[in-house]
Design a protein around this motif. Sequence first.
Motif, mmCIF file in Angstrom:
data_model
loop_
_atom_site.group_PDB
_atom_site.id
_atom_site.type_symbol
_atom_site.label_atom_id
_atom_site.label_comp_id
_atom_site.label_asym_id
_atom_site.label_seq_id
_atom_site.Cartn_x
_atom_site.Cartn_y
_atom_site.Cartn_z
ATOM 1 N N LEU A 34 1.054 -1.260 -0.149
ATOM 2 C CA LEU A 34 -0.151 0.002 0.117
ATOM 3 C C LEU A 34 0.938 1.296 0.079
ATOM 4 O O LEU A 34 0.342 2.437 0.061
ATOM 5 N N SER A 35 1.953 1.212 0.111
ATOM 6 C CA SER A 35 2.868 2.319 0.106
ATOM 7 C C SER A 35 2.959 3.096 -0.948
ATOM 8 O O SER A 35 3.251 4.342 -1.052
ATOM 9 N N ASN A 36 2.536 2.926 -2.410
ATOM 10 C CA ASN A 36 2.360 3.792 -3.315
ATOM 11 C C ASN A 36 0.922 4.342 -3.434
ATOM 12 O O ASN A 36 0.649 5.212 -4.382
ATOM 13 N N LEU A 37 0.227 4.250 -2.307
ATOM 14 C CA LEU A 37 -1.055 4.720 -2.388
ATOM 15 C C LEU A 37 -1.248 6.030 -1.264
ATOM 16 O O LEU A 37 -0.353 6.190 -0.565
ATOM 17 N N ASP A 38 -2.115 6.956 -1.598
ATOM 18 C CA ASP A 38 -2.485 8.085 -0.727
ATOM 19 C C ASP A 38 -2.910 7.445 0.767
ATOM 20 O O ASP A 38 -3.443 6.364 0.735
ATOM 21 N N LYS A 39 -2.975 8.134 1.643
ATOM 22 C CA LYS A 39 -3.135 8.086 3.210
ATOM 23 C C LYS A 39 -4.485 7.240 3.208
ATOM 24 O O LYS A 39 -4.746 6.271 3.755
ATOM 25 N N ARG A 40 -5.537 8.328 2.714
ATOM 26 C CA ARG A 40 -7.148 7.917 2.808
ATOM 27 C C ARG A 40 -7.149 6.501 2.164
ATOM 28 O O ARG A 40 -7.690 5.476 3.032
ATOM 29 N N LEU A 41 -6.623 6.325 0.888
ATOM 30 C CA LEU A 41 -6.870 5.027 0.235
ATOM 31 C C LEU A 41 -6.100 3.814 1.178
ATOM 32 O O LEU A 41 -6.694 2.535 1.317
ATOM 33 N N ARG A 42 -5.063 4.196 1.648
ATOM 34 C CA ARG A 42 -4.294 3.259 2.292
ATOM 35 C C ARG A 42 -5.440 2.532 3.403
ATOM 36 O O ARG A 42 -5.129 1.497 3.607
ATOM 37 N N GLU A 43 -5.865 3.432 4.161
ATOM 38 C CA GLU A 43 -6.389 3.122 5.502
ATOM 39 C C GLU A 43 -7.529 2.319 5.012
ATOM 40 O O GLU A 43 -7.925 1.237 5.699
#
Lengths: 399, 305
Positions: A162-171
């Motif tokens: 998930l490290s290439n995703l933005d914070k919200r999407l990551r959560e």
Amino acid sequence: MRTVVELDGVRVEYGELVAVRDLSLSVRDGELFCLLGPSGCGKTTTLRTIAGFESPDTGQVVLDGRTVTSLAPYARDCATVFQDWALFPNKTVIENVAFGQKMAGVGKAKRRDQARDHLKTVEMGDYEDTRPAELSGGQKQRIALARALAVDPDVLLLDEPLSNLDKRLRETMQLEIKDIQERLNTPMVYVTHDQEEAFTLADRIGVMNNGRLMQVGDPETVYDDPVDEFVESFLGNSNFLSGRVVGSGADRRDTARRAVTVEFPGVGAQIQIATESGLTPGDDLTASVRPEIVELSPSPGETPTSPDGGTQEGTAERRADVEPDTTNRMALTGAVSDVVYRGSSIRYQVDIDTGEGAELSVERSVTRAPDLSTGDRVQLSWDTAAVYYFGPDGARVRA
Amino acid sequence: MSDVDTAGGMRRVRSVLQAASGGISRTKLLLVPLLLFDLLVFVAPMGYLLRISLAERSVGGGALQRGTWSLDGYQYLSDSSVVTTVFTWTMLFAVVATLLAVGIGTLYAYAAWRASGATRTVLLAGVVMSMFTTLVVKVFAARVMLSPEGVVNDTLLAAGVLDSSLLLVNNEIGVLIGQLYVVLPYTVLAVYSVLTGLDESLVEAANDLGATPVRAVREVVLPHAVPGMAVGGVIAFAWSAGAFAAPLLLGSTSERTVAVEVQSLLGQFNYPAAAALAVVLTTVVLVVLTLGIVLLRRRGGLRDV
């Protein structure tokens, strides 16, 4: 409980560099195991060793009871979700997901049906004939997950997916991965450098540093009971005060026990720590004071001294107010040097008056944050028993 | 004052250009110099060649009769059995050389791509360095190496692989080796250049999902390499169909290509027939390449599930 992954004394070297040192761990069936550590700590190499992309210089890799140390990746029953997803760009979404079963010799109609089921699992049923290039990062992530799940692996390996995703999407994706893991009960080894992600997802966490596995345990254990200064610094978001043992003898309150007296020049305080460990005068000791144990309140009716410390009488005489005989609380005074607004919380930086004037950081949620601004005089106190102490080798000093 | 004149002049030039282009966009106008260049170096000579092929052959002295129109050149080609044989052999040779060049070139490029550090540098330098010498020197070097007393035969005999020397020159093997020596660097570089855009983790992902190394190449590397293989194939085919030096230096009379035959017709002062043969060869090569590209585009590479 059955063990699906067993690493036994694994060591991986790249020439001079030792990426993984004598690492042993076991992952149980159905659990989500997080390998947590800073970049370069060897966690990805460990994962690649399980997958078969790296062959260990010494040690054994056992997958589901079978020793696979010398087997190539394609002969192992595990599947990887890569950091950059590694979707096949010239294949459609469903061709990507069906790839593993195609390699396994499953017929076209059957493998497409299975792939469709897995696409539904990750809620991507409508994208069968799309090419990866047309998908967003989160969608690619789902396809990569479905593709790995489609080979029905003994263990699913996820390399910072998930490290290439933005914070919200990551959560959001963290919760979805956890949900899928609980539904399918597929054991997962999840590599991340983000402690919040590890706490959200993991059944157990393995904290790695410098090629070594420092501590393994469930999230509460590694957070509440760190064995090592590194684990504390990586997970605790804490204030570290370095000190030195200046004396040892019997505990003042319980003379049957041994204790050491430690001086912390940063805050100009001496305290006695009851411990059976063999610390001797001259040893270095580090105290970790977590923000949540610190009481912070405005000083009642005190006239502020000048910002640069007021009267210069020499640090030795500016002793902090510690009364170990009557209470086991440390009490200090200081001045707020910075107030950082962080959305749901506020962080205060406080310069301690005594000693060398260490700077402590205290974070409070907005609802219970004291109304302080830069320059305000404050009182700080904490329970010395709630402080973690670490010896010269970084190991925890226990009472 | 002169400034105003210049500005006015510029405006006038621009308006004239715009009127001439009839509202064609500026981007298209930028193509004009390129098209002019094309006209000068490609269309004009080819047109001249076409014109010669349609002239009458001169009977006594001189290569052709200027200003005449005739299909004699083409008539000569269809009547001559030698030309038919040479043409067939050339096409066969070009196809075999292209297939080998693309096959070997792709393997070589893949090896260079998978290699790292010094190995990769050596592999690529080997390819590029061979392009530093001229064609004739290269082919002649190949002749020296392949001859019955050459390095290749000597080494194989000394190693005990062979009992007697292999004949590697003055036959189709020699011509093929020589031609591959010439075109391989181009196919290797064409394939390598597209492989550099391939993410190595894709190969790992394929292996991880159960693909053996060979299947991973088939499923992931080859589809990605197709454009490079196509470009390499175009170069290899066009060059092999027009091969001249390799058949001349490494072949015998039975390995005559169209280019060699054209030269021989020129020697007989049959310019219209020579030009006609050149026109036919160029047309066939263009048609084959166009068909190949259309086919490739329609299939969209080697895709399937």
